[in-house]
Design a protein around this motif. Structure first.
Motif, mmCIF file in Angstrom:
data_model
loop_
_atom_site.group_PDB
_atom_site.id
_atom_site.type_symbol
_atom_site.label_atom_id
_atom_site.label_comp_id
_atom_site.label_asym_id
_atom_site.label_seq_id
_atom_site.Cartn_x
_atom_site.Cartn_y
_atom_site.Cartn_z
ATOM 1 N N SER A 61 0.978 -1.091 -0.302
ATOM 2 C CA SER A 61 0.210 -0.210 -0.155
ATOM 3 C C SER A 61 0.572 1.343 0.503
ATOM 4 O O SER A 61 2.157 1.347 0.539
ATOM 5 C CB SER A 61 -1.015 -0.273 0.759
ATOM 6 O OG SER A 61 -1.940 -1.578 1.346
ATOM 7 N N ASP A 91 0.964 5.383 0.613
ATOM 8 C CA ASP A 91 -0.453 5.865 1.224
ATOM 9 C C ASP A 91 0.071 7.517 2.047
ATOM 10 O O ASP A 91 1.152 7.081 1.952
ATOM 11 C CB ASP A 91 -1.253 5.624 2.956
ATOM 12 C CG ASP A 91 -2.129 4.696 2.350
ATOM 13 O OD1 ASP A 91 -3.027 4.880 1.350
ATOM 14 O OD2 ASP A 91 -2.164 3.324 2.925
ATOM 15 N N ASP A 135 -2.148 -0.903 -3.885
ATOM 16 C CA ASP A 135 -3.372 -0.077 -3.420
ATOM 17 C C ASP A 135 -3.082 1.032 -2.807
ATOM 18 O O ASP A 135 -1.671 1.216 -2.671
ATOM 19 C CB ASP A 135 -3.874 -0.382 -2.322
ATOM 20 C CG ASP A 135 -5.423 0.201 -2.018
ATOM 21 O OD1 ASP A 135 -5.786 0.972 -2.519
ATOM 22 O OD2 ASP A 135 -6.204 0.384 -0.383
#
Length: 182
Positions: A67, A69, A109
């Protein structure tokens, strides 16, 4: 825990773990290594693009999950309807495959897009299944990626009295929800 050596012989923090000699790495170790390789690849890519972001590595359901972020403008790496994200995921999978020599199921992601999309698609699949169950008429959904179709199929499977199938060819493959067996 295994450690790697940098060229000067010291333990490195940014290197992927090396599998024990003789190929005795556990499936979990292999997935962690895939995630580390992917994280390194994506970190270099973010540097080239001059994007900020924190990379998180995890193993879930038998696959490495990476991920990104925390950075601004990360939605540019998601693209319209996740198209850039899908392309980056494929490039990352290829980078990992080139390094390991084996195919992988790594999932990427960015900015929580997949987790948010999973929630939306679960709701959509359930609502559509309930409509089909109540009306008795099948419904064709818009074309979706394999990731999206899997989520919809799983959601439809939770509703009694309906089932789902995929039809068509990529990239126009879609889910059809039908009344009957479940």
């Amino acid at each position: 825990m295994s450690e790697t050596l940098e060229s000067d012989g010291r333990a490195g923090d940014n290197e992927a773990p090396v599998a024990p000699e003789g190929g005795g790495a556990s499936p979990q170790d292999v997935l962690v290594r895939e995630g580390d390789i992917a994280g390194d690849y994506l970190e270099r890519l973010l540097d080239i693009l001059d994007f900020d972001g924190d990379i998180d590595l995890d193993v879930e359901a038998g696959r490495a999950i990476v991920s990104i972020d925390g950075g601004k403008d990360l939605e540019k790496l998601v693209g319209q309807r996740g198209d850039v994200l899908e392309a980056l995921q494929e490039l990352t999978r290829l980078a990992v495959q080139q390094s390991t020599g084996t195919r992988n199921r790594l999932m990427l992601d960015i900015a929580g897009w997949r987790s948010h999309r999973r929630s939306e698609l679960t709701d959509l699949g359930r609502r559509t299944a309930e409509e089909v169950r109540d009306s008795g008429e099948s419904q064709k959904m818009r074309p979706m990626t394999p990731f999206e179709r899997k989520i919809v199929h799983d959601a439809v499977a939770t509703v009694e009295g309906v089932h789902s199938e995929s039809e068509g060819e990529e990239p126009r493959r879609r889910v059809v929800v039908l009344p009957g067996r479940s």
